[in-house]
Design an enzyme around this catalytic site. Structure first.
Site, PDB file in Angstrom:
ATOM      1  N   ARG A  15       7.074  37.702  49.313  1.00 56.98           N
ATOM      2  CA  ARG A  15       7.528  37.496  50.762  1.00 56.98           C
ATOM      3  C   ARG A  15       8.770  38.964  51.003  1.00 56.98           C
ATOM      4  NH1 ARG A  15      11.498  32.377  50.630  1.00 56.98           N
ATOM      5  NH2 ARG A  15      11.408  32.857  48.420  1.00 56.98           N
ATOM      6  N   LYS A  75      14.941  36.528  48.520  1.00 63.36           N
ATOM      7  CA  LYS A  75      15.522  36.291  47.285  1.00 63.36           C
ATOM      8  C   LYS A  75      16.985  37.491  46.577  1.00 63.36           C
ATOM      9  CE  LYS A  75      14.466  33.601  45.347  1.00 63.36           C
ATOM     10  NZ  LYS A  75      14.894  31.902  46.616  1.00 63.36           N
ATOM     11  N   GLU A 118      21.375  31.062  53.011  1.00 59.02           N
ATOM     12  CA  GLU A 118      21.813  29.599  53.475  1.00 59.02           C
ATOM     13  C   GLU A 118      23.294  28.871  53.773  1.00 59.02           C
ATOM     14  OE1 GLU A 118      21.575  32.019  50.532  1.00 59.02           O
ATOM     15  OE2 GLU A 118      23.470  30.770  49.062  1.00 59.02           O
TER      16      GLU A 118
HETATM   17  C1  LIG Z   1      16.037  28.773  49.814  1.00 55.00           C
HETATM   18  C2  LIG Z   1      14.973  29.294  48.339  1.00 55.00           C
HETATM   19  O1  LIG Z   1      16.006  29.500  47.615  1.00 55.00           O
HETATM   20  C3  LIG Z   1      14.001  30.328  49.208  1.00 55.00           C
HETATM   21  O2  LIG Z   1      13.227  29.906  50.330  1.00 55.00           O
HETATM   22  O3  LIG Z   1      12.904  30.520  48.065  1.00 55.00           O
END
Ligand SMILES: CC(=O)C(=O)O
Ligand SMILES: NC(=O)C1=CN([C@@H]2O[C@H](COP(=O)(O)OP(=O)(O)OC[C@H]3O[C@@H](n4cnc5c(N)ncnc54)[C@H](O)[C@@H]3O)[C@@H](O)[C@H]2O)C=CC1
Ligand SMILES: [Mg+2]
Length: 371
Positions: A15, A75, A118
């Site tokens: 990502r 992350k 989060e």
């Molecule tokens: C929320 C989470 O830890 C992630 O998307 O990797």
């Protein structure tokens, strides 16, 4: 403000913090954006697209960290990234600090201002920057669980949907929040028998209205958890106490009495996990076996479907990200209690109560730093 986007370095993490479309938004707001070359190339977001959106490409992460006022990631920063943060620099990413004393110590030491996706809350409740990844991980949990129930992956050889004349597999879902709901949708879709447990009875009422007697809802307590887990082929752990370490609902003893070849998928592993036998794994080696039960405990599940996840994440992070950049973190948080809830560490202080309590730091309320 100078915004920096380094390439993610966690195991199999593809990502990227900003899409080209998000870069374009930041540039339109008058900010400059620096992206590490190749940051999105694994998911089809190549350097040319970032350039066209107005970003400057730089070769290395140290260049990004040295020049940026605000780092946007996905992350939690890895140790070498924590070492590059500097006092007052803004870090905007997932952190998951409660189960992670090393990272917390490194962020405290850095003096940086660390905003956790989060723990940012929503005007209508919930955790809007966690929700999209919980949607992804919830759906993936059934996919991963079904695959690991196959014999070649260590499972007992059960097809979740069964076939005519043979009972379906039994999926037990702990937590009826975003992960739980999306797991449930997929498990029902696969034709499994599904039981879902939560302490929030209103949430169970809502699911009962939608799914009727296709599912069984149970109030979560030690008794119902034990009974359900012992009867399960696949257990998905999706409980959360926001910002805090996950409660260990499934004990080592329960695991030892589960069916051999059953599978547990501990999605809550990023908050420490809700099975006593869980420890974090990676996409490279996602499972291990305890007492014959296959454990899948990947802490960045959405990284496996990184293209979908990157777009879903950016849909949620762009608004608060622009507010932080446009106004500066203090002014942005003074006017917005939901964004303020995202502040976990700043100027060497722990500003999120559950993290401070859990890891033995003095708690400094964010308000004390917003003047
Ligand atoms: C929320 C989470 O830890 C992630 O998307 O990797
Ligand atoms: N491993 C990964 O890649 C990912 C992990 N996650 C994690 O998954 C977890 C769940 O996230 P969400 O579903 O978004 O949270 P959520 O807040 O939507 O749902 C959590 C649910 O757990 C329930 N709960 C709390 N204590 C309980 C108990 N003792 N028994 C039964 N239910 C209980 C709550 O009432 C709530 O309904 C979080 O730790 C999150 O960080 C999310 C995305 C990706
Ligand atoms: Mg971590």
């Amino acid at each position: 403000m100078k915004i920096g986007v380094p390439k993610e370095i966690k195991n199999h993490e593809y990502r990227v913090g900003l899409t080209p479309a998000s870069v374009r938004e930041f540039v339109a707001h008058g900010h400059s954006v620096m992206v590490q070359a190749g940051a999105g190339s694994a998911i089809g977001l190549d350097d040319a697209q970032y350039k066209a959106a107005g970003a400057t490409l730089v070769d290395t992460a140290p260049e990004v960290f040295a020049a940026a006022d605000m780092i946007v990631k996905v992350k939690e920063p890895q140790p070498q990234e924590c070492a590059m943060l500097r006092p007052g620099q803004l870090l905007y990413t997932y952190l998951h600090l409660a189960p992670d004393p090393e990272q917390t110590a490194a962020l405290v030491k850095s003096g940086a201002v660390c905003v956790a996706y989060e723990t940012i809350t929503g005007a209508n409740g919930g955790l809007p920057l966690l929700a999209p990844m919980s949607e992804v991980a919830g759906r993936m949990s059934i996919q991963a669980g079904a695959a690991h129930l196959e014999k070649s992956k260590g499972g007992m050889g059960v097809l979740l949907g069964g076939v005519p004349g043979v009972a379906p597999g039994h999926v037990v879902i702990l937590g009826a929040g975003v992960v739980g709901t999306h797991a449930l949708q997929c498990a029902v879709g696969a034709g499994a028998r599904v039981t879902v447990l939560d302490k929030n009875v209103d949430r169970l009422r809502q699911l009962d209205l939608v799914f009727g007697n296709r599912i069984t809802t149970l109030y979560s307590n030690a008794h119902s958890v034990e009974e359900s887990v012992l009867a399960a082929d696949l257990v998905v752990g999706g409980v959360l106490i926001p910002g805090a370490a996950a409660p260990k609902l499934v004990t080592r003893d329960m695991i030892s009495r589960m069916r051999k070849g059953a599978v547990v998928v501990d999605v809550a592993i990023d908050q420490g996990g809700c099975f006593e036998t869980s420890h974090a794994t990676t996409h490279a080696e996602p499972t291990y076996v305890v007492d014959g039960v296959v454990h899948y405990c990947v802490a960045n599940m959405p990284g496996a479907v990184a293209r979908t996840s990157t777009f879903a994440l950016n849909n949620a992070t762009i608004g608060p990200g622009l507010a932080l950049a446009d106004l500066g973190w203090q002014a942005a948080m003074r006017g917005n209690p939901h964004l303020k809830a995202g502040l976990n560490v700043a100027h060497g202080k722990v500003t999120f109560e559950a993290v401070a309590k859990g890891l033995g730091y003095d708690y400094t309320p964010a308000d004390a730093l917003l003047n």
